[in-house]
Every structure is written in C-alpha cells, then in structure tokens.
Design a protein around this motif. Structure first.
Motif, PDB file in Angstrom:
ATOM      1  N   ARG A 190      -2.124   0.248  -7.960  1.00  0.00           N
ATOM      2  CA  ARG A 190      -1.091  -0.799  -7.960  1.00  0.00           C
ATOM      3  C   ARG A 190       0.187  -0.267  -7.315  1.00  0.00           C
ATOM      4  O   ARG A 190       0.795  -0.939  -6.488  1.00  0.00           O
ATOM      5  CB  ARG A 190      -0.786  -1.281  -9.369  1.00  0.00           C
ATOM      6  CG  ARG A 190       0.231  -2.441  -9.334  1.00  0.00           C
ATOM      7  CD  ARG A 190       0.826  -2.767 -10.678  1.00  0.00           C
ATOM      8  NE  ARG A 190       1.940  -1.862 -10.906  1.00  0.00           N
ATOM      9  CZ  ARG A 190       2.165  -1.216 -12.031  1.00  0.00           C
ATOM     10  NH1 ARG A 190       1.378  -1.360 -13.063  1.00  0.00           N
ATOM     11  NH2 ARG A 190       3.205  -0.419 -12.150  1.00  0.00           N
ATOM     12  N   ARG A 239      -2.264  -9.232  -3.877  1.00  0.00           N
ATOM     13  CA  ARG A 239      -3.212  -9.801  -4.842  1.00  0.00           C
ATOM     14  C   ARG A 239      -3.529  -8.786  -5.937  1.00  0.00           C
ATOM     15  O   ARG A 239      -3.514  -9.102  -7.122  1.00  0.00           O
ATOM     16  CB  ARG A 239      -4.497 -10.233  -4.121  1.00  0.00           C
ATOM     17  CG  ARG A 239      -5.434 -11.038  -5.011  1.00  0.00           C
ATOM     18  CD  ARG A 239      -6.649 -11.584  -4.269  1.00  0.00           C
ATOM     19  NE  ARG A 239      -6.355 -11.926  -2.900  1.00  0.00           N
ATOM     20  CZ  ARG A 239      -7.118 -11.602  -1.857  1.00  0.00           C
ATOM     21  NH1 ARG A 239      -8.248 -10.950  -2.024  1.00  0.00           N
ATOM     22  NH2 ARG A 239      -6.773 -11.947  -0.639  1.00  0.00           N
ATOM     23  N   TYR A 240      -3.797  -7.556  -5.531  1.00  0.00           N
ATOM     24  CA  TYR A 240      -4.124  -6.509  -6.496  1.00  0.00           C
ATOM     25  C   TYR A 240      -2.928  -6.220  -7.399  1.00  0.00           C
ATOM     26  O   TYR A 240      -3.059  -6.156  -8.626  1.00  0.00           O
ATOM     27  CB  TYR A 240      -4.547  -5.231  -5.766  1.00  0.00           C
ATOM     28  CG  TYR A 240      -5.076  -4.161  -6.689  1.00  0.00           C
ATOM     29  CD1 TYR A 240      -6.435  -4.062  -6.960  1.00  0.00           C
ATOM     30  CD2 TYR A 240      -4.221  -3.254  -7.309  1.00  0.00           C
ATOM     31  CE1 TYR A 240      -6.934  -3.090  -7.809  1.00  0.00           C
ATOM     32  CE2 TYR A 240      -4.709  -2.274  -8.169  1.00  0.00           C
ATOM     33  CZ  TYR A 240      -6.063  -2.204  -8.412  1.00  0.00           C
ATOM     34  OH  TYR A 240      -6.545  -1.238  -9.271  1.00  0.00           O
ATOM     35  N   ALA A 287      -1.222 -13.851  -7.958  1.00  0.00           N
ATOM     36  CA  ALA A 287      -2.340 -13.060  -7.422  1.00  0.00           C
ATOM     37  C   ALA A 287      -3.348 -13.958  -6.724  1.00  0.00           C
ATOM     38  O   ALA A 287      -3.840 -13.629  -5.635  1.00  0.00           O
ATOM     39  CB  ALA A 287      -3.016 -12.275  -8.546  1.00  0.00           C
ATOM     40  N   VAL A 314      -4.189  -8.592   0.519  1.00  0.00           N
ATOM     41  CA  VAL A 314      -4.932  -7.853  -0.504  1.00  0.00           C
ATOM     42  C   VAL A 314      -4.026  -7.014  -1.403  1.00  0.00           C
ATOM     43  O   VAL A 314      -4.158  -7.080  -2.629  1.00  0.00           O
ATOM     44  CB  VAL A 314      -6.048  -7.005   0.150  1.00  0.00           C
ATOM     45  CG1 VAL A 314      -6.699  -6.077  -0.845  1.00  0.00           C
ATOM     46  CG2 VAL A 314      -7.079  -7.921   0.797  1.00  0.00           C
ATOM     47  N   ALA A 357      -9.503  -6.149  -5.197  1.00  0.00           N
ATOM     48  CA  ALA A 357      -8.435  -7.090  -5.551  1.00  0.00           C
ATOM     49  C   ALA A 357      -9.013  -8.333  -6.219  1.00  0.00           C
ATOM     50  O   ALA A 357      -8.501  -8.792  -7.253  1.00  0.00           O
ATOM     51  CB  ALA A 357      -7.632  -7.466  -4.307  1.00  0.00           C
ATOM     52  N   VAL A 403      -6.441  -0.500  -1.673  1.00  0.00           N
ATOM     53  CA  VAL A 403      -7.502  -1.253  -2.346  1.00  0.00           C
ATOM     54  C   VAL A 403      -8.234  -2.142  -1.351  1.00  0.00           C
ATOM     55  O   VAL A 403      -7.667  -2.578  -0.355  1.00  0.00           O
ATOM     56  CB  VAL A 403      -6.945  -2.141  -3.497  1.00  0.00           C
ATOM     57  CG1 VAL A 403      -6.360  -1.299  -4.606  1.00  0.00           C
ATOM     58  CG2 VAL A 403      -5.939  -3.141  -3.006  1.00  0.00           C
ATOM     59  N   GLU A 459     -10.528  -5.641  -0.469  1.00  0.00           N
ATOM     60  CA  GLU A 459     -10.479  -7.056  -0.841  1.00  0.00           C
ATOM     61  C   GLU A 459     -11.334  -7.308  -2.089  1.00  0.00           C
ATOM     62  O   GLU A 459     -10.942  -8.050  -2.989  1.00  0.00           O
ATOM     63  CB  GLU A 459     -10.961  -7.927   0.324  1.00  0.00           C
ATOM     64  CG  GLU A 459     -10.786  -9.408   0.060  1.00  0.00           C
ATOM     65  CD  GLU A 459     -11.026 -10.256   1.300  1.00  0.00           C
ATOM     66  OE1 GLU A 459     -10.910 -11.483   1.171  1.00  0.00           O
ATOM     67  OE2 GLU A 459     -11.312  -9.704   2.385  1.00  0.00           O
ATOM     68  N   ALA A 465      -0.276  -0.159  -3.659  1.00  0.00           N
ATOM     69  CA  ALA A 465      -0.281  -1.525  -3.121  1.00  0.00           C
ATOM     70  C   ALA A 465       1.137  -2.084  -3.070  1.00  0.00           C
ATOM     71  O   ALA A 465       1.537  -2.711  -2.079  1.00  0.00           O
ATOM     72  CB  ALA A 465      -1.186  -2.418  -3.965  1.00  0.00           C
TER      73      ALA A 465
END
Length: 145
Positions: free
Chosen positions: A102, A45-46, A36, A42, A118, A113, A115, A105
């Motif tokens: 999630r 990462r999330y 992550a 982004v 995240a 989401v 930035e 994403a």
C-alpha cells in the motif's frame, strides 16, 4: 490469499452502544471501498482498498479497545486488532502483510501491485468490512465488490 475461515465474532450489546468514532470509521471504510472500486489505476485501487480495511479495523478498535497504560510501546492497528479481536487475527495478519505494498502504491509505484492483486484486495476489504459490521452488531452492508 485472504483468510477464508473465520471464527464467529460476538457482537456487542447493540449498535446504539457504539461510539460515534466507530460509526465514523465505518463510513470512511465504505467511502474508501467505493473509491477503490471507482479507481481507474491499479495503485489507487489497491491503496484505497487497503485503507478501507484499515478504517474497518479502526471502527472495531474504537468500539472495543481500551487505552493502554502510559509508557507502553505503541502498536499498529493490525497488532491491536489481533489482541482485541483474536477471532480476526488471520485478517489482521493478512492486511498487515499488504501495508508495504500500500505504501508503495501510495508513493506512485506502478509495479508494486498487479491488477489481480488490487481486484482481490477490493473483494477482501469488502468482505472484511461486512465481518466487522457484523461483529459490531450491525447489519452488514450490501457487497459492492
């Protein structure tokens, strides 16, 4: 917002008493957390941060949960976590609320989401992993977020 107030979590008899699966889930959590942090986009990462929290929950469940009798309805990890470790129910609710984001994403949505969300989730997953490690009688990892 993440849960800010946590009740003390009682550790088990000792880290040497943890099943191998708990240690494996903790390692997977740490790996997802590192992924992550390293992710450039982004959604990744999330998603990785959320998976890190899920793996941390799985570690605690592997150490504390007992198999349900046959025929009982299956429950997701967040519901089980709240039952097995009521002191972590706020965290369970928090991460359960992010499951749909999630999934979006992971499906590639760039609008699922922000930035900021995240980055906040990376920090929250890092904090949650440390709390789980402590609950399992381990020395919490050094924060990476």
């Amino acid at each position: 917002m993440s849960p800010r107030h946590q009740a003390p979590v009682s550790p088990p008899a000792g880290p040497h008493m943890l099943p191998a699966t708990a240690h494996s889930y903790l390692e997977r959590s740490a790996t997802s957390l590192r992924d992550a942090i390293a992710a450039r986009d982004v959604p990744t990462r999330y998603a990785c941060a959320h998976v890190a929290a899920l793996c941390a929950a799985a570690a605690l469940l592997a150490a504390r949960a007992r198999p349900a009798p046959r025929g009982r309805r299956q429950k997701n990890a967040w519901v089980l976590l709240a039952e097995v470790a009521p002191e972590l129910s706020e965290w369970a609710s928090f991460f359960a609320a992010g499951a749909a984001k999630r999934a979006a994403a992971e499906a590639g949505s760039t609008r699922a989401v922000s930035e900021r969300e995240a980055d906040d989730l990376v920090r929250d997953a890092d904090r949650f992993l440390a709390i789980v490690e402590q609950a399992l009688g381990l020395v919490p990892h050094v924060s990476v977020a």
